[in-house]
Design a protein around this motif. Structure first.
Motif, PDB file in Angstrom:
ATOM      1  N   GLY A  86       0.854  -1.188   0.000  1.00 15.22           N
ATOM      2  CA  GLY A  86       0.000   0.000   0.000  1.00 15.22           C
ATOM      3  C   GLY A  86       0.887   1.235   0.000  1.00 15.22           C
ATOM      4  O   GLY A  86       1.809   1.336   0.814  1.00 15.22           O
ATOM      5  N   ILE A  87       0.615   2.173  -0.911  1.00 11.08           N
ATOM      6  CA  ILE A  87       1.500   3.333  -1.092  1.00 11.08           C
ATOM      7  C   ILE A  87       0.705   4.466  -1.739  1.00 11.08           C
ATOM      8  O   ILE A  87      -0.195   4.216  -2.545  1.00 11.08           O
ATOM      9  N   ALA A  88       1.033   5.707  -1.362  1.00 13.85           N
ATOM     10  CA  ALA A  88       0.352   6.866  -1.955  1.00 13.85           C
ATOM     11  C   ALA A  88       1.112   7.360  -3.188  1.00 13.85           C
ATOM     12  O   ALA A  88       2.302   7.089  -3.362  1.00 13.85           O
ATOM     13  N   ARG A  89       0.415   8.112  -4.007  1.00 15.77           N
ATOM     14  CA  ARG A  89       1.039   8.679  -5.208  1.00 15.77           C
ATOM     15  C   ARG A  89       2.023   9.792  -4.839  1.00 15.77           C
ATOM     16  O   ARG A  89       1.841  10.497  -3.845  1.00 15.77           O
ATOM     17  N   GLU A  90       3.023   9.954  -5.659  1.00 11.38           N
ATOM     18  CA  GLU A  90       3.928  11.101  -5.557  1.00 11.38           C
ATOM     19  C   GLU A  90       3.140  12.360  -5.938  1.00 11.38           C
ATOM     20  O   GLU A  90       2.387  12.364  -6.907  1.00 11.38           O
ATOM     21  N   MET A  91       3.328  13.447  -5.170  1.00 10.33           N
ATOM     22  CA  MET A  91       2.527  14.649  -5.371  1.00 10.33           C
ATOM     23  C   MET A  91       3.300  15.797  -6.023  1.00 10.33           C
ATOM     24  O   MET A  91       2.903  16.957  -5.936  1.00 10.33           O
ATOM     25  N   GLN A  92       4.411  15.465  -6.660  1.00 10.76           N
ATOM     26  CA  GLN A  92       5.150  16.428  -7.471  1.00 10.76           C
ATOM     27  C   GLN A  92       5.456  15.761  -8.822  1.00 10.76           C
ATOM     28  O   GLN A  92       5.467  14.535  -8.918  1.00 10.76           O
ATOM     29  N   PRO A  93       5.750  16.564  -9.847  1.00  9.42           N
ATOM     30  CA  PRO A  93       6.025  15.967 -11.168  1.00  9.42           C
ATOM     31  C   PRO A  93       7.441  15.423 -11.303  1.00  9.42           C
ATOM     32  O   PRO A  93       8.033  15.479 -12.383  1.00  9.42           O
ATOM     33  N   VAL A  94       7.983  14.869 -10.218  1.00  9.27           N
ATOM     34  CA  VAL A  94       9.351  14.347 -10.251  1.00  9.27           C
ATOM     35  C   VAL A  94       9.506  13.248 -11.305  1.00  9.27           C
ATOM     36  O   VAL A  94      10.496  13.204 -12.038  1.00  9.27           O
ATOM     37  N   TRP A 100      11.390  11.386 -18.810  1.00 13.74           N
ATOM     38  CA  TRP A 100      11.288  12.275 -19.985  1.00 13.74           C
ATOM     39  C   TRP A 100      11.561  11.553 -21.300  1.00 13.74           C
ATOM     40  O   TRP A 100      10.860  11.765 -22.296  1.00 13.74           O
ATOM     41  N   GLN A 101      12.570  10.687 -21.305  1.00  8.92           N
ATOM     42  CA  GLN A 101      12.943  10.037 -22.572  1.00  8.92           C
ATOM     43  C   GLN A 101      11.878   9.038 -23.012  1.00  8.92           C
ATOM     44  O   GLN A 101      11.477   9.005 -24.178  1.00  8.92           O
ATOM     45  N   TYR A 102      11.392   8.230 -22.055  1.00 11.10           N
ATOM     46  CA  TYR A 102      10.321   7.274 -22.361  1.00 11.10           C
ATOM     47  C   TYR A 102       9.072   8.015 -22.830  1.00 11.10           C
ATOM     48  O   TYR A 102       8.407   7.598 -23.785  1.00 11.10           O
ATOM     49  N   ARG A 103       8.767   9.139 -22.168  1.00 10.26           N
ATOM     50  CA  ARG A 103       7.578   9.925 -22.523  1.00 10.26           C
ATOM     51  C   ARG A 103       7.717  10.521 -23.931  1.00 10.26           C
ATOM     52  O   ARG A 103       6.742  10.599 -24.676  1.00 10.26           O
ATOM     53  N   ARG A 104       8.920  10.921 -24.275  1.00  7.64           N
ATOM     54  CA  ARG A 104       9.153  11.497 -25.606  1.00  7.64           C
ATOM     55  C   ARG A 104       8.963  10.426 -26.686  1.00  7.64           C
ATOM     56  O   ARG A 104       8.399  10.693 -27.756  1.00  7.64           O
ATOM     57  N   VAL A 111       2.446   7.259 -18.316  1.00  6.29           N
ATOM     58  CA  VAL A 111       3.622   7.293 -17.442  1.00  6.29           C
ATOM     59  C   VAL A 111       4.030   8.741 -17.172  1.00  6.29           C
ATOM     60  O   VAL A 111       4.259   9.522 -18.111  1.00  6.29           O
ATOM     61  N   GLY A 112       4.086   9.093 -15.882  1.00  3.13           N
ATOM     62  CA  GLY A 112       4.488  10.444 -15.499  1.00  3.13           C
ATOM     63  C   GLY A 112       3.383  11.477 -15.567  1.00  3.13           C
ATOM     64  O   GLY A 112       3.573  12.629 -15.171  1.00  3.13           O
ATOM     65  N   GLU A 113       2.201  11.087 -16.063  1.00  2.00           N
ATOM     66  CA  GLU A 113       1.075  12.015 -16.152  1.00  2.00           C
ATOM     67  C   GLU A 113       0.413  12.180 -14.774  1.00  2.00           C
ATOM     68  O   GLU A 113       0.508  11.296 -13.924  1.00  2.00           O
ATOM     69  N   PRO A 114      -0.285  13.292 -14.533  1.00  2.71           N
ATOM     70  CA  PRO A 114      -0.907  13.519 -13.225  1.00  2.71           C
ATOM     71  C   PRO A 114      -2.150  12.660 -13.005  1.00  2.71           C
ATOM     72  O   PRO A 114      -2.734  12.155 -13.966  1.00  2.71           O
ATOM     73  N   LYS A 155      13.917  -0.507 -20.488  1.00  3.74           N
ATOM     74  CA  LYS A 155      12.656  -0.192 -21.170  1.00  3.74           C
ATOM     75  C   LYS A 155      12.231   1.248 -20.909  1.00  3.74           C
ATOM     76  O   LYS A 155      11.809   1.959 -21.812  1.00  3.74           O
ATOM     77  N   TYR A 156      12.348   1.662 -19.641  1.00  7.62           N
ATOM     78  CA  TYR A 156      11.867   2.993 -19.252  1.00  7.62           C
ATOM     79  C   TYR A 156      12.970   4.055 -19.238  1.00  7.62           C
ATOM     80  O   TYR A 156      12.717   5.193 -18.848  1.00  7.62           O
ATOM     81  N   HIS A 157      14.187   3.674 -19.638  1.00  8.18           N
ATOM     82  CA  HIS A 157      15.340   4.594 -19.592  1.00  8.18           C
ATOM     83  C   HIS A 157      15.437   5.235 -18.206  1.00  8.18           C
ATOM     84  O   HIS A 157      15.583   6.451 -18.084  1.00  8.18           O
ATOM     85  N   PHE A 158      15.333   4.411 -17.197  1.00  8.10           N
ATOM     86  CA  PHE A 158      15.168   4.931 -15.833  1.00  8.10           C
ATOM     87  C   PHE A 158      16.485   5.034 -15.080  1.00  8.10           C
ATOM     88  O   PHE A 158      17.238   4.079 -14.989  1.00  8.10           O
TER      89      PHE A 158
END
Length: 227
Positions: A86-94, A100-104, A111-114, A155-158
């Motif tokens: 059980g875990i809450a969402r991150e509340m900043q756009p970190v 960024w690369q995967y999103r591009r 992924v990374g969307e609010p 995969k996610y360039h993480f």
């Protein structure tokens, strides 16, 4: 009330071989430091705690409780089938930034969307670890294997620096079914660093939290409101 104190060095000794491979992907330093293993404690807690311990709540120190922590234990009853943490969402756009690369390369991705429809990643300040479910989940234990960690980071360039939080976030992009998402009021993060570092236009989409706060999280040394 029984209090058991665990030796940090002993825990680190057990942890290191399990999490060593993931440290290079999710640690602030470039190397794999033995002492850094403790930042991955939650990831492998089910492997190092005695079998009779079936549930653990792990919390950061920079928290302020507005309700009885016992109420949080009730959330274990709300875990869907297959969920282990059980875990809450991150509340900043970190993670909007980190991915960024995967999103591009994947402009339609969540992924990374609010929230509510996006996948903003997780914040590990408040964690419910269902150790019994973690032990029994074949999928979760496979994801701890170095080859799987490598596969997902590629995969996610993480490349992260937040320890367990990064691991849970990356795994959550691939296997959201492993997580029970806690309401933001259980981990109301206060840090606004990313608002002033290039993401002011979208910041509030991540930062908003409706409802009566149960736990404040003064992350990045943010002052917590007085009563």
């Amino acid at each position: 009330c029984q209090v058991i104190v665990h030796d940090v060095n002993e825990l680190t000794e057990k942890l290191f071989p399990i999490v060593e491979a993931m440290q290079k992907h999710f640690s602030a330093g470039s190397g794999t430091y033995y002492s850094d293993s403790i930042f991955f404690l939650s990831v492998a807690m089910h492997r190092i705690m005695p079998k009779e311990i079936t549930q653990i709540i792990q919390v950061d120190l920079d928290l302020k409780y507005k309700t009885n922590i016992r109420d949080l234990f009730d959330e274990f009853d709300n875990f869907p089938e297959g969920a282990v943490i059980g875990i809450a969402r991150e509340m900043q756009p970190v993670y909007r930034h980190t991915f960024w690369q995967y999103r591009r390369e994947n402009p339609q991705t969540k992924v990374g969307e609010p929230p509510p429809d996006g996948l903003p990643g997780f914040n590990s300040g408040v964690l419910l670890l269902n150790l019994e479910a973690m032990r029994q989940s074949k999928l979760y234990n496979q994801l701890l294997e170095p080859t799987m960690v490598q596969k997902l980071t590629e995969k996610y360039h993480f490349k992260g620096h937040l320890g367990d939080q990064d691991f849970f976030t990356m795994v959550g992009m691939e296997h959201p079914e492993l997580f029970h998402v806690l309401d933001c009021t259980w981990n109301r993060q206060l840090c606004t660093w990313w608002r002033d570092h290039g993401y002011g236009d979208v910041f509030d989409q991540y930062f908003q939290c409706e409802g009566e706060v149960k736990i404040y999280h003064g992350n990045c040394n943010t002052p917590i409101p007085e009563d």
